[in-house]
Design a protein around this motif. Structure first.
Motif, PDB file in Angstrom:
ATOM      1  N   VAL A  85      -3.067  -1.512   0.151  1.00 36.47           N
ATOM      2  CA  VAL A  85      -4.354  -2.149  -1.014  1.00 36.47           C
ATOM      3  C   VAL A  85      -5.776  -2.676   0.015  1.00 36.47           C
ATOM      4  CG1 VAL A  85      -2.582  -4.159  -1.521  1.00 36.47           C
ATOM      5  CG2 VAL A  85      -3.575  -4.664   0.951  1.00 36.47           C
ATOM      6  N   SER A  86      -6.446  -3.351  -1.316  1.00 35.03           N
ATOM      7  CA  SER A  86      -8.510  -3.740  -0.129  1.00 35.03           C
ATOM      8  C   SER A  86      -7.762  -4.524   0.950  1.00 35.03           C
ATOM      9  CB  SER A  86      -8.851  -4.248  -1.541  1.00 35.03           C
ATOM     10  OG  SER A  86      -9.276  -3.342  -2.381  1.00 35.03           O
ATOM     11  N   TYR A  87      -8.431  -4.669   1.375  1.00 38.06           N
ATOM     12  CA  TYR A  87      -8.578  -5.818   3.085  1.00 38.06           C
ATOM     13  C   TYR A  87     -10.006  -5.109   4.443  1.00 38.06           C
ATOM     14  CZ  TYR A  87      -6.353  -1.279   6.045  1.00 38.06           C
ATOM     15  OH  TYR A  87      -6.473  -0.299   6.400  1.00 38.06           O
ATOM     16  N   ASP A  88     -10.352  -6.964   4.962  1.00 38.50           N
ATOM     17  CA  ASP A  88     -11.711  -6.022   5.588  1.00 38.50           C
ATOM     18  C   ASP A  88     -11.091  -5.661   7.069  1.00 38.50           C
ATOM     19  OD1 ASP A  88     -13.303  -6.182   3.547  1.00 38.50           O
ATOM     20  OD2 ASP A  88     -13.143  -8.138   3.778  1.00 38.50           O
ATOM     21  N   SER A  89     -10.256  -6.060   7.722  1.00 42.66           N
ATOM     22  CA  SER A  89      -9.861  -5.785   8.970  1.00 42.66           C
ATOM     23  C   SER A  89      -8.481  -5.145   8.684  1.00 42.66           C
ATOM     24  CB  SER A  89      -9.913  -6.569   9.763  1.00 42.66           C
ATOM     25  OG  SER A  89      -9.429  -7.880   9.190  1.00 42.66           O
ATOM     26  N   TYR A  90      -7.636  -5.251  10.273  1.00 44.76           N
ATOM     27  CA  TYR A  90      -6.351  -4.723  10.217  1.00 44.76           C
ATOM     28  C   TYR A  90      -5.264  -6.627  10.445  1.00 44.76           C
ATOM     29  CZ  TYR A  90      -7.236  -0.018  10.853  1.00 44.76           C
ATOM     30  OH  TYR A  90      -7.593   1.606  10.843  1.00 44.76           O
ATOM     31  N   ASP A  91      -6.535  -6.364  11.099  1.00 38.97           N
ATOM     32  CA  ASP A  91      -5.673  -8.501  10.689  1.00 38.97           C
ATOM     33  C   ASP A  91      -5.589  -9.216  10.090  1.00 38.97           C
ATOM     34  OD1 ASP A  91      -5.659  -8.333  13.631  1.00 38.97           O
ATOM     35  OD2 ASP A  91      -7.791  -9.220  13.738  1.00 38.97           O
ATOM     36  N   GLU A  92      -6.440  -9.090   8.784  1.00 43.47           N
ATOM     37  CA  GLU A  92      -6.377  -9.574   7.567  1.00 43.47           C
ATOM     38  C   GLU A  92      -5.201  -8.558   6.833  1.00 43.47           C
ATOM     39  OE1 GLU A  92      -8.619  -8.790   3.095  1.00 43.47           O
ATOM     40  OE2 GLU A  92      -9.884  -8.952   5.167  1.00 43.47           O
ATOM     41  N   LEU A  93      -4.502  -7.299   7.315  1.00 41.59           N
ATOM     42  CA  LEU A  93      -3.725  -6.781   6.780  1.00 41.59           C
ATOM     43  C   LEU A  93      -2.938  -7.240   7.016  1.00 41.59           C
ATOM     44  CD1 LEU A  93      -2.581  -4.426   4.635  1.00 41.59           C
ATOM     45  CD2 LEU A  93      -3.299  -2.931   6.514  1.00 41.59           C
ATOM     46  N   GLN A  94      -2.478  -7.164   8.149  1.00 42.52           N
ATOM     47  CA  GLN A  94      -1.493  -7.525   8.673  1.00 42.52           C
ATOM     48  C   GLN A  94      -0.700  -8.585   8.552  1.00 42.52           C
ATOM     49  OE1 GLN A  94      -0.395  -6.141  12.953  1.00 42.52           O
ATOM     50  NE2 GLN A  94       0.232  -8.548  13.228  1.00 42.52           N
ATOM     51  N   ILE A  95      -1.993  -9.648   8.216  1.00 49.13           N
ATOM     52  CA  ILE A  95      -1.228 -11.629   8.708  1.00 49.13           C
ATOM     53  C   ILE A  95      -0.783 -11.329   6.654  1.00 49.13           C
ATOM     54  CG2 ILE A  95      -2.281 -13.735   7.367  1.00 49.13           C
ATOM     55  CD1 ILE A  95      -3.980 -12.672  10.116  1.00 49.13           C
ATOM     56  N   ARG A  96      -1.585 -10.010   5.713  1.00 44.22           N
ATOM     57  CA  ARG A  96      -0.804 -10.625   4.545  1.00 44.22           C
ATOM     58  C   ARG A  96       0.021 -10.184   3.809  1.00 44.22           C
ATOM     59  NH1 ARG A  96      -4.098  -7.472  -1.098  1.00 44.22           N
ATOM     60  NH2 ARG A  96      -2.766  -7.765  -2.353  1.00 44.22           N
ATOM     61  N   LEU A  97       0.462  -8.449   5.239  1.00 39.84           N
ATOM     62  CA  LEU A  97       1.947  -8.460   4.802  1.00 39.84           C
ATOM     63  C   LEU A  97       2.913  -9.620   4.751  1.00 39.84           C
ATOM     64  CD1 LEU A  97       1.179  -4.439   5.899  1.00 39.84           C
ATOM     65  CD2 LEU A  97       1.921  -5.227   3.241  1.00 39.84           C
ATOM     66  N   ILE A  98       2.188  -9.790   6.251  1.00 44.27           N
ATOM     67  CA  ILE A  98       3.473 -11.432   7.252  1.00 44.27           C
ATOM     68  C   ILE A  98       3.713 -12.204   5.728  1.00 44.27           C
ATOM     69  CG2 ILE A  98       3.845 -12.173   8.591  1.00 44.27           C
ATOM     70  CD1 ILE A  98       2.560 -10.272  11.262  1.00 44.27           C
ATOM     71  N   GLU A  99       2.914 -12.714   5.607  1.00 44.12           N
ATOM     72  CA  GLU A  99       3.182 -14.326   4.987  1.00 44.12           C
ATOM     73  C   GLU A  99       3.621 -13.664   3.677  1.00 44.12           C
ATOM     74  OE1 GLU A  99      -1.779 -15.064   4.126  1.00 44.12           O
ATOM     75  OE2 GLU A  99      -1.181 -16.749   6.020  1.00 44.12           O
ATOM     76  N   GLU A 100       3.083 -12.002   2.721  1.00 42.44           N
ATOM     77  CA  GLU A 100       3.939 -12.070   1.478  1.00 42.44           C
ATOM     78  C   GLU A 100       5.151 -11.152   2.156  1.00 42.44           C
ATOM     79  OE1 GLU A 100       1.369 -10.021  -0.566  1.00 42.44           O
ATOM     80  OE2 GLU A 100      -0.565 -11.490  -0.668  1.00 42.44           O
ATOM     81  N   LYS A 101       6.278 -11.580   2.410  1.00 44.97           N
ATOM     82  CA  LYS A 101       7.120 -10.804   3.268  1.00 44.97           C
ATOM     83  C   LYS A 101       7.317  -9.169   2.643  1.00 44.97           C
ATOM     84  CE  LYS A 101       8.712 -15.742   3.052  1.00 44.97           C
ATOM     85  NZ  LYS A 101       7.550 -16.125   3.604  1.00 44.97           N
ATOM     86  N   TYR A 102       6.708  -8.998   3.219  1.00 44.06           N
ATOM     87  CA  TYR A 102       6.906  -7.094   2.924  1.00 44.06           C
ATOM     88  C   TYR A 102       7.863  -6.558   4.647  1.00 44.06           C
ATOM     89  CZ  TYR A 102       4.097  -5.950  -0.956  1.00 44.06           C
ATOM     90  OH  TYR A 102       3.386  -6.466  -1.926  1.00 44.06           O
TER      91      TYR A 102
END
Length: 130
Positions: A85-102
């Motif tokens: 997906v589009s993301y600016d940082s690895y932290d942003e990607l990781q947070i998104r995956l956790i919050e969206e319960k992947y």
């Protein structure tokens, strides 16, 4: 979840429109069983070395925190294309995956296909073939 240990991968289908991957397998035990693995809510996947007769060692759910360190090169090569997906940082990607319960589902191999799937759900259905 039923074990897929030593199951042979018969086929897999990637349904991009419906965000699903269906993997058909067959156990090699005394009483063979067909076992379908359905990943739904799929964001991304990466499969390596899909060979005829591929044998699954195991299917495990790993912590999302392991995705980036184990796949940094792959993520870096896809980032400019919006993958996974589009993301600016690895932290942003990781947070998104956790919050969206992947779930980070890792397929290890005795022979052939190995890889991983980022999906919201995974179901295994079993049918006796004998």
């Amino acid at each position: 979840m039923p074990s897929l240990h030593d199951n042979i991968i018969l086929s897999y289908e990637v349904d991009l429109e419906n965000k699903r991957i269906r993997m058909r397998t067959r156990s090699s035990h005394a009483v063979p069983k067909n076992m379908d693995v359905l990943f739904s809510g799929v964001m991304a996947h990466a499969f390596d070395t899909p060979l005829h007769g591929s044998i699954i060692l195991d299917l495990d759910e790993w912590e999302i925190e392991h995705l980036i360190p184990y796949n940094r090169e792959l993520l870096e090569s896809g980032k400019g294309y919006g993958w996974p997906v589009s993301y600016d940082s690895y932290d942003e990607l990781q947070i998104r995956l956790i919050e969206e319960k992947y779930k980070y589902m890792v397929i290890s191999s005795s022979y052939g296909l190995s890889g991983w799937v980022l999906a919201k759900n995974v179901e295994i259905t079993v049918q006796e073939t004998g």
